[in-house]
Design a protein around this motif. Structure first.
Motif, PDB file in Angstrom:
ATOM      1  N   GLY A  10       0.821  -1.189   0.000  1.00 18.32           N
ATOM      2  CA  GLY A  10       0.000   0.000   0.000  1.00 18.32           C
ATOM      3  C   GLY A  10       0.855   1.239   0.000  1.00 18.32           C
ATOM      4  O   GLY A  10       2.068   1.179  -0.202  1.00 18.32           O
ATOM      5  N   SER A  11       0.214   2.365   0.234  1.00 19.72           N
ATOM      6  CA  SER A  11       0.883   3.657   0.274  1.00 19.72           C
ATOM      7  C   SER A  11       0.881   4.184   1.701  1.00 19.72           C
ATOM      8  O   SER A  11      -0.176   4.262   2.337  1.00 19.72           O
ATOM      9  CB  SER A  11       0.176   4.644  -0.656  1.00 19.72           C
ATOM     10  OG  SER A  11       0.837   5.885  -0.670  1.00 19.72           O
ATOM     11  N   VAL A  12       2.065   4.522   2.208  1.00 16.12           N
ATOM     12  CA  VAL A  12       2.205   5.023   3.571  1.00 16.12           C
ATOM     13  C   VAL A  12       3.153   6.207   3.591  1.00 16.12           C
ATOM     14  O   VAL A  12       3.943   6.414   2.669  1.00 16.12           O
ATOM     15  CB  VAL A  12       2.715   3.946   4.547  1.00 16.12           C
ATOM     16  CG1 VAL A  12       1.738   2.785   4.634  1.00 16.12           C
ATOM     17  CG2 VAL A  12       4.094   3.461   4.127  1.00 16.12           C
ATOM     18  N   GLN A  13       3.080   6.979   4.667  1.00 11.57           N
ATOM     19  CA  GLN A  13       4.002   8.089   4.870  1.00 11.57           C
ATOM     20  C   GLN A  13       5.313   7.597   5.468  1.00 11.57           C
ATOM     21  O   GLN A  13       5.360   6.521   6.085  1.00 11.57           O
ATOM     22  CB  GLN A  13       3.377   9.129   5.792  1.00 11.57           C
ATOM     23  CG  GLN A  13       2.138   9.796   5.233  1.00 11.57           C
ATOM     24  CD  GLN A  13       1.645  10.909   6.122  1.00 11.57           C
ATOM     25  OE1 GLN A  13       2.064  12.055   5.988  1.00 11.57           O
ATOM     26  NE2 GLN A  13       0.769  10.568   7.047  1.00 11.57           N
ATOM     27  N   PRO A  87      11.258   6.589   2.075  1.00  7.14           N
ATOM     28  CA  PRO A  87      10.944   6.672   0.641  1.00  7.14           C
ATOM     29  C   PRO A  87      11.748   5.700  -0.209  1.00  7.14           C
ATOM     30  O   PRO A  87      11.222   5.183  -1.205  1.00  7.14           O
ATOM     31  CB  PRO A  87      11.277   8.129   0.305  1.00  7.14           C
ATOM     32  CG  PRO A  87      11.023   8.860   1.579  1.00  7.14           C
ATOM     33  CD  PRO A  87      11.480   7.920   2.666  1.00  7.14           C
ATOM     34  N   THR A  90      10.397   2.261  -1.367  1.00  9.42           N
ATOM     35  CA  THR A  90       9.394   2.150  -2.413  1.00  9.42           C
ATOM     36  C   THR A  90       9.848   1.160  -3.483  1.00  9.42           C
ATOM     37  O   THR A  90      10.923   1.307  -4.068  1.00  9.42           O
ATOM     38  CB  THR A  90       9.124   3.519  -3.045  1.00  9.42           C
ATOM     39  OG1 THR A  90       8.560   4.393  -2.058  1.00  9.42           O
ATOM     40  CG2 THR A  90       8.147   3.400  -4.206  1.00  9.42           C
ATOM     41  N   GLN A 109       2.864  -3.829  -4.364  1.00 11.33           N
ATOM     42  CA  GLN A 109       3.485  -2.511  -4.431  1.00 11.33           C
ATOM     43  C   GLN A 109       3.525  -1.855  -3.062  1.00 11.33           C
ATOM     44  O   GLN A 109       2.517  -1.794  -2.351  1.00 11.33           O
ATOM     45  CB  GLN A 109       2.727  -1.610  -5.406  1.00 11.33           C
ATOM     46  CG  GLN A 109       3.214  -0.167  -5.460  1.00 11.33           C
ATOM     47  CD  GLN A 109       4.563  -0.027  -6.134  1.00 11.33           C
ATOM     48  OE1 GLN A 109       5.494   0.575  -5.589  1.00 11.33           O
ATOM     49  NE2 GLN A 109       4.690  -0.594  -7.321  1.00 11.33           N
ATOM     50  N   VAL A 110       4.689  -1.347  -2.699  1.00 10.89           N
ATOM     51  CA  VAL A 110       4.864  -0.544  -1.493  1.00 10.89           C
ATOM     52  C   VAL A 110       5.337   0.837  -1.921  1.00 10.89           C
ATOM     53  O   VAL A 110       6.347   0.965  -2.613  1.00 10.89           O
ATOM     54  CB  VAL A 110       5.882  -1.177  -0.529  1.00 10.89           C
ATOM     55  CG1 VAL A 110       6.220  -0.213   0.614  1.00 10.89           C
ATOM     56  CG2 VAL A 110       5.343  -2.493   0.019  1.00 10.89           C
ATOM     57  N   THR A 111       4.600   1.863  -1.523  1.00 10.75           N
ATOM     58  CA  THR A 111       4.950   3.233  -1.851  1.00 10.75           C
ATOM     59  C   THR A 111       5.051   4.038  -0.566  1.00 10.75           C
ATOM     60  O   THR A 111       4.101   4.090   0.217  1.00 10.75           O
ATOM     61  CB  THR A 111       3.910   3.868  -2.781  1.00 10.75           C
ATOM     62  OG1 THR A 111       3.795   3.099  -3.983  1.00 10.75           O
ATOM     63  CG2 THR A 111       4.305   5.291  -3.138  1.00 10.75           C
ATOM     64  N   VAL A 112       6.195   4.662  -0.350  1.00  8.41           N
ATOM     65  CA  VAL A 112       6.439   5.472   0.841  1.00  8.41           C
ATOM     66  C   VAL A 112       6.702   6.895   0.381  1.00  8.41           C
ATOM     67  O   VAL A 112       7.718   7.174  -0.263  1.00  8.41           O
ATOM     68  CB  VAL A 112       7.617   4.942   1.663  1.00  8.41           C
ATOM     69  CG1 VAL A 112       7.744   5.739   2.960  1.00  8.41           C
ATOM     70  CG2 VAL A 112       7.452   3.458   1.955  1.00  8.41           C
ATOM     71  N   SER A 113       5.792   7.796   0.709  1.00  9.14           N
ATOM     72  CA  SER A 113       5.930   9.187   0.287  1.00  9.14           C
ATOM     73  C   SER A 113       5.146  10.094   1.209  1.00  9.14           C
ATOM     74  O   SER A 113       4.255   9.653   1.940  1.00  9.14           O
ATOM     75  CB  SER A 113       5.443   9.366  -1.154  1.00  9.14           C
ATOM     76  OG  SER A 113       4.046   9.146  -1.247  1.00  9.14           O
TER      77      SER A 113
END
Length: 114
Positions: A10-13, A87, A90, A109-113
């Protein structure tokens, strides 16, 4: 044939956490050392952590201190707990035996932003 299915991305900060799961179709994978791999666009696919059949673990420099690999043989599942994400983490994350002798799954998918 062995089918591997990754999930949990997923998408995380930055600083956040994710728990990835890899479930196998066959119990024979319980005999393998299993690893998590990741690949960012334009880069090679690298192993980041691995766990053998009796729970012994190996962590690469990028994972040590932040990621934990676990397995539940009854569920034919390998987990990657990812904390303090950055980041540069990712990527698409895959699981496979280590060495990677099995067919690859679709990855997650791993998204760090921010």
């Amino acid at each position: 044939q062995v089918q591997l299915v990754e999930s949990g991305g997923g998408s995380v900060q930055p600083g956040g956490s994710l728990r990835l799961s890899c479930t196998s179709s066959e119990s024979i994978v319980n005999l393998y050392t299993m690893g998590w791999y990741r690949q960012a666009p334009g880069q090679q696919r690298d192993m980041v952590a691995a766990i053998n059949g009796i729970g012994g673990t190996i962590y690469t420099d990028v994972a040590k201190g932040r990621f934990t690999i676990e397995r539940d043989n009854a569920k034919k599942t390998v987990y990657l707990q990812m904390n303090s994400l950055k980041p540069e983490d990712t990527a698409v994350y895959y699981c496979n035996a280590y060495p990677s002798v099995l067919d690859w799954g679709q990855g997650t998918q791993v998204t760090v932003s921010s």
